[in-house]
Design a protein around this motif. Structure first.
Motif, PDB file in Angstrom:
ATOM      1  N   LEU A  88       0.831  -1.204   0.000  1.00 13.21           N
ATOM      2  CA  LEU A  88       0.000   0.000   0.000  1.00 13.21           C
ATOM      3  C   LEU A  88       0.868   1.258   0.000  1.00 13.21           C
ATOM      4  O   LEU A  88       0.656   2.182  -0.807  1.00 13.21           O
ATOM      5  CB  LEU A  88      -0.924  -0.014   1.216  1.00 13.21           C
ATOM      6  CG  LEU A  88      -1.918   1.135   1.351  1.00 13.21           C
ATOM      7  CD1 LEU A  88      -3.023   1.006   0.320  1.00 13.21           C
ATOM      8  CD2 LEU A  88      -2.520   1.149   2.760  1.00 13.21           C
ATOM      9  N   SER A  96       2.838   1.614  -3.284  1.00 14.75           N
ATOM     10  CA  SER A  96       1.941   2.039  -4.359  1.00 14.75           C
ATOM     11  C   SER A  96       1.689   3.541  -4.285  1.00 14.75           C
ATOM     12  O   SER A  96       1.721   4.238  -5.306  1.00 14.75           O
ATOM     13  CB  SER A  96       0.608   1.283  -4.275  1.00 14.75           C
ATOM     14  OG  SER A  96       0.789  -0.096  -4.374  1.00 14.75           O
ATOM     15  N   THR A 109      -1.872  -6.375  -7.072  1.00 15.35           N
ATOM     16  CA  THR A 109      -2.349  -5.514  -5.989  1.00 15.35           C
ATOM     17  C   THR A 109      -1.805  -4.104  -6.159  1.00 15.35           C
ATOM     18  O   THR A 109      -2.540  -3.110  -5.993  1.00 15.35           O
ATOM     19  CB  THR A 109      -1.904  -6.082  -4.625  1.00 15.35           C
ATOM     20  OG1 THR A 109      -2.374  -7.427  -4.514  1.00 15.35           O
ATOM     21  CG2 THR A 109      -2.463  -5.258  -3.481  1.00 15.35           C
ATOM     22  N   LEU A 112      -4.063  -0.613  -6.685  1.00 18.70           N
ATOM     23  CA  LEU A 112      -3.894   0.492  -5.740  1.00 18.70           C
ATOM     24  C   LEU A 112      -3.349   1.743  -6.427  1.00 18.70           C
ATOM     25  O   LEU A 112      -3.784   2.860  -6.141  1.00 18.70           O
ATOM     26  CB  LEU A 112      -2.955   0.064  -4.612  1.00 18.70           C
ATOM     27  CG  LEU A 112      -3.488  -0.994  -3.649  1.00 18.70           C
ATOM     28  CD1 LEU A 112      -2.382  -1.455  -2.701  1.00 18.70           C
ATOM     29  CD2 LEU A 112      -4.668  -0.460  -2.848  1.00 18.70           C
TER      30      LEU A 112
END
Length: 245
Positions: free
Chosen positions: A21, A24, A226, A230
């Motif tokens: 996260l 990103s 992923t 994101l």
């Protein structure tokens, strides 16, 4: 990518999804800011506006193919100008992003092998190869089962376990000896999974790490999928926030 380790490795103390996260967000922020300050935003805004107007005009000309083709050609030219302006920022970000992606792949793609955990290693042979092969491991590793096995379905799989550290495994097939390293660690790190050989006998040797998957409710994805989802979400937010065209 070891020179990035002192800077990025402290993040590995966080949950792995949080690392993806954060990376990103940071990468998308970097790309957005570089794009904003290396492009002529006034020109980009006008080109984007022109493209929208041309696309609207094409929809209105569906019953007039010749006129629509002329507008479509103009739209393609405008889009080429837009892409040409964008290319400069891409050149600035390409190398740093490749290096950061290399670090992410080296730390986030697989679940590490912990001390005492069983794992498998596989030799994949050419289609016409028959016979047997033997595995030889250092004292820190243990082979679960026989060390000498016959080729079945073009492969041989051994189960191993061992203590923490980087270990070198030797494989013998006929008169040839091959080597592959494995890293056993409590940290999110591992050696490369695949060693390509292609010598007419062996195609490749693998350490069969388990791929890391993140549960995104709708589906499960690896770190790259992923990251892409994101980064798209962050890009939409950051472009509006910084008024990037």
């Amino acid at each position: 990518m070891t020179f990035l380790d002192p800077v990025l490795n402290p993040m590995l103390q966080l949950p792995i999804f949080t690392v993806v996260l954060l990376m990103s967000f940071l990468i998308t922020l970097l790309i957005t800011l570089i794009y904003k300050f290396t492009t002529n935003q006034s020109l980009m805004k006008s080109l984007k506006t022109e493209l929208k107007e041309l696309q609207k005009e094409m929809k209105e000309l569906r019953d007039h193919p010749e006129k629509m083709m002329q507008v479509q050609k103009q739209a393609m030219q405008t889009n080429m100008k837009y892409m040409g302006q964008s290319m400069k920022s891409t050149l600035y970000t390409f190398l740093p992003i490749i290096l950061i992606f290399g670090w992410m792949n080296a730390h986030l793609a697989f679940i590490p092998i912990g001390p005492g955990e069983e794992f498998t290693t596989t030799m994949v042979f050419d289609d016409n190869v028959r016979g047997a092969a033997t595995i030889d491991v250092p004292s820190e590793l243990t082979v679960v089962g026989p060390t000498n096995k016959s080729v079945e379905s073009n492969k041989i799989i051994w189960t191993l376990k061992g203590s923490a550290g980087e270990h070198l495994i030797q494989y013998r097939a006929g008169q040839k000896t091959y080597e592959k390293d494995v890293l056993i660690s409590d940290e999110p790190e591992y050696a490369t999974s695949i060693k390509k050989v292609k010598d007419g006998i062996v195609k490749q040797i693998t350490i069969d790490y388990q791929k890391r998957k993140f549960d995104l409710k709708i589906f499960k994805l690896g770190w790259l999928g992923t990251y892409i989802i994101l980064s798209i979400a962050f890009s939409m937010i950051l472009r509006k926030l910084f008024k990037v065209y």
